[in-house]
Design an enzyme around this catalytic site. Structure first.
Site, mmCIF file in Angstrom:
data_model
loop_
_atom_site.group_PDB
_atom_site.id
_atom_site.type_symbol
_atom_site.label_atom_id
_atom_site.label_comp_id
_atom_site.label_asym_id
_atom_site.label_seq_id
_atom_site.Cartn_x
_atom_site.Cartn_y
_atom_site.Cartn_z
ATOM 1 N N HIS A 150 0.952 -1.212 0.187
ATOM 2 C CA HIS A 150 0.262 -0.138 0.494
ATOM 3 C C HIS A 150 0.866 0.882 0.225
ATOM 4 C CE1 HIS A 150 -3.449 -2.644 1.800
ATOM 5 N NE2 HIS A 150 -3.627 -2.277 0.403
ATOM 6 N N ASN B 229 -3.503 -5.199 -2.115
ATOM 7 C CA ASN B 229 -4.115 -6.615 -0.488
ATOM 8 C C ASN B 229 -5.711 -6.783 -0.595
ATOM 9 O OD1 ASN B 229 -2.456 -8.300 1.041
ATOM 10 N ND2 ASN B 229 -3.301 -6.298 2.873
ATOM 11 N N ARG B 230 -6.220 -6.990 -2.121
ATOM 12 C CA ARG B 230 -7.781 -7.556 -2.362
ATOM 13 C C ARG B 230 -7.248 -8.584 -3.239
ATOM 14 N NH1 ARG B 230 -7.467 -5.927 1.937
ATOM 15 N NH2 ARG B 230 -8.601 -5.110 3.450
ATOM 16 N N ARG C 131 1.188 4.708 -0.217
ATOM 17 C CA ARG C 131 0.606 5.856 0.967
ATOM 18 C C ARG C 131 1.575 5.005 2.478
ATOM 19 N NH1 ARG C 131 -5.478 6.164 2.057
ATOM 20 N NH2 ARG C 131 -6.201 4.157 3.091
ATOM 21 N N GLU C 132 1.466 4.095 3.178
ATOM 22 C CA GLU C 132 2.274 3.160 4.373
ATOM 23 C C GLU C 132 3.637 4.062 4.094
ATOM 24 O OE1 GLU C 132 -0.317 -0.313 4.359
ATOM 25 O OE2 GLU C 132 -1.736 0.787 4.177
ATOM 26 N N GLU D 178 1.317 -4.418 11.522
ATOM 27 C CA GLU D 178 0.533 -3.172 11.035
ATOM 28 C C GLU D 178 1.757 -2.018 11.930
ATOM 29 O OE1 GLU D 178 -1.425 -1.714 9.203
ATOM 30 O OE2 GLU D 178 -2.838 -3.030 8.432
ATOM 31 N N SER E 204 1.104 -0.150 7.532
ATOM 32 C CA SER E 204 0.650 0.779 8.276
ATOM 33 C C SER E 204 -0.591 0.879 8.171
ATOM 34 C CB SER E 204 1.927 1.660 8.719
ATOM 35 O OG SER E 204 1.434 2.686 7.716
ATOM 36 N N ARG F 291 -3.426 4.971 -2.305
ATOM 37 C CA ARG F 291 -2.947 3.149 -1.540
ATOM 38 C C ARG F 291 -2.905 1.735 -2.559
ATOM 39 N NH1 ARG F 291 -5.559 -0.164 3.104
ATOM 40 N NH2 ARG F 291 -6.564 -1.828 1.854
HETATM 41 O O1 0X9 Z 1 -6.737 -3.174 4.553
HETATM 42 C C1 0X9 Z 1 -5.839 -4.210 5.008
HETATM 43 O O2 0X9 Z 1 -4.969 -4.777 3.146
HETATM 44 C C2 0X9 Z 1 -4.446 -4.164 5.751
HETATM 45 N N1 0X9 Z 1 -4.887 -2.805 7.076
HETATM 46 S S1 0X9 Z 1 -4.264 -1.348 5.746
HETATM 47 O O3 0X9 Z 1 -4.670 -0.120 7.212
HETATM 48 N N2 0X9 Z 1 -2.893 -1.897 5.921
HETATM 49 O O4 0X9 Z 1 -4.749 -1.938 4.620
HETATM 50 C C3 0X9 Z 1 -5.219 -5.168 7.122
HETATM 51 C C4 0X9 Z 1 -4.531 -6.499 5.813
HETATM 52 C C5 0X9 Z 1 -3.978 -7.713 6.498
HETATM 53 N N3 0X9 Z 1 -3.144 -8.041 6.304
HETATM 54 C C6 0X9 Z 1 -2.124 -7.656 5.799
HETATM 55 N N4 0X9 Z 1 -1.590 -6.891 6.617
HETATM 56 N N5 0X9 Z 1 -1.217 -8.199 4.864
HETATM 57 ZN ZN ZN Z 2 -2.018 -1.684 4.051
#
Ligand code: 0X9
Ligand code: ZN
Length: 304
Positions: free
Chosen positions: A67, A138-139, A69-70, A269, A194, A123
């Site tokens: 992501h 990450n989806r 922005r992190e 995180e 983060s 993001r």
């Molecule tokens: O929503 C997400 O993808 C993650 N939180 S964030 O605020 N950084 O966007 C949580 C998903 C958990 N999975 C991993 N950390 N790989």
């Molecule tokens: Zn993230």
């Protein structure tokens, strides 16, 4: 610049091109223990550039900035690289014999460029659909992809957690997945995010934790968090994604465990809990790196 002392480098955030140069400089300066690799190219054709450190039989793979922005995650991943290359921790020599580290500070380079040019809070990656920019990488991983109940992922291209038109439509996730599967045994995979101050384990797609959760994953995560907290008193919480943050499907660590056979995947995180959020001040890079090193080494010391 890339040749700056560590103290100077970790005093600030940097442009994409300087990160690229910094990584090259680390490899150049440590030719006996470090070499370059790439998992592949992003949608816009930038390398997902990495550094391999050590020569052990057990592989540990991790990255920052899935992501974009992190920003703290790229800097902390670089701090871990720095500790493995030139740190004073006496355990490092042992780590380099036991493990081979495969480290990519900037997993989503296209998104990172967007955060440095047009939208600091971008993001996702750079794959446009209609009026909206980016798939949430990450989806997009191909394990229980598209489970959209509970807001675990979104079908809306404008949503922050848009899953993409199909599983692995993003080259960024596809490349890392292929890379993970190409290794004979991945002892641990870690994905740095983060902010929230959590140490997350699978799963995000279901409320049922994996078989090794109670006996191994959760105690390991609790130990790592305790080690982290001992450094600067920063409070972290450990647990599965589903209960500890929120339901999320098609995420990297779910894939690593469910599909790539990694028995110890973690999602960090990092700082903070919202005071500065994604715009974490640069004075926190070194403290965040120090405490993350403590968690990271606790995990390395206790992998089995
Ligand atoms: O929503 C997400 O993808 C993650 N939180 S964030 O605020 N950084 O966007 C949580 C998903 C958990 N999975 C991993 N950390 N790989
Ligand atoms: Zn993230």
């Amino acid at each position: 610049s890339a040749s700056a002392s560590a103290e100077d480098w970790f005093a600030g955030y940097h442009l994409y091109r300087d990160h690229v140069e910094w990584l090259k400089a680390q490899i150049r300066d440590h030719p006996t223990i470090a070499r370059p690799f790439s998992a592949g190219k992003s949608f816009q054709g930038r390398y997902q550039a990495g550094i391999k450190i050590g020569s052990g039989p057990h592989h540990v793979v991790f990255h920052g900035l899935q992501h974009s922005r992190e920003w703290i995650t790229g800097s902390v991943v670089e701090y871990l690289i720095y500790q493995l290359l030139v740190g004073t921790d006496t355990r490092v020599a042992g780590y380099l014999k036991k493990y081979t580290f495969h480290i990519i500070p900037i997993m989503n380079p296209d998104g990172f460029i967007i955060t440095q040019t047009t939208d600091r809070l971008h993001r996702k990656n750079a794959q446009r659909e209609g009026d909206c920019l980016g798939t949430d990488i990450n989806r997009n991983w191909n394990f229980h992809w598209n489970e959209t109940s509970n807001d675990a992922s979104s079908t809306d291209p404008c949503a922050y957690n848009y899953r993409g038109p199909k599983a692995f439509s993003t080259p960024e996730a596809t490349n890392i997945a292929r890379y993970l599967k190409s290794l004979p045994n991945v002892a641990s995979y870690m994905d740095f995010h983060s902010y929230a101050q959590l140490l997350l384990t699978p799963y995000g797609y279901t409320s049922v934790p994996p078989a090794n959760y109670d006996s191994y994953l959760k105690p390991l995560a609790d130990g790592a968090v305790k080690a982290l907290e001992a450094v600067h008193g920063t409070h972290f919480q450990a647990g599965d994604i589903y209960h500890t943050i929120y339901p999320a499907s098609g995420s990297s660590i779910d894939y690593a465990m469910g599909e790539a056979n990694v028995s110890v995947p973690f999602g960090f995180e990092l700082r903070d809990t919202g005071l500065f959020g994604f715009i974490l001040p640069a004075v926190q890079i070194i403290p965040s790196g120090q405490e993350t090193w403590a968690a990271f080494t606790f995990i390395l010391d206790n992998l089995r």
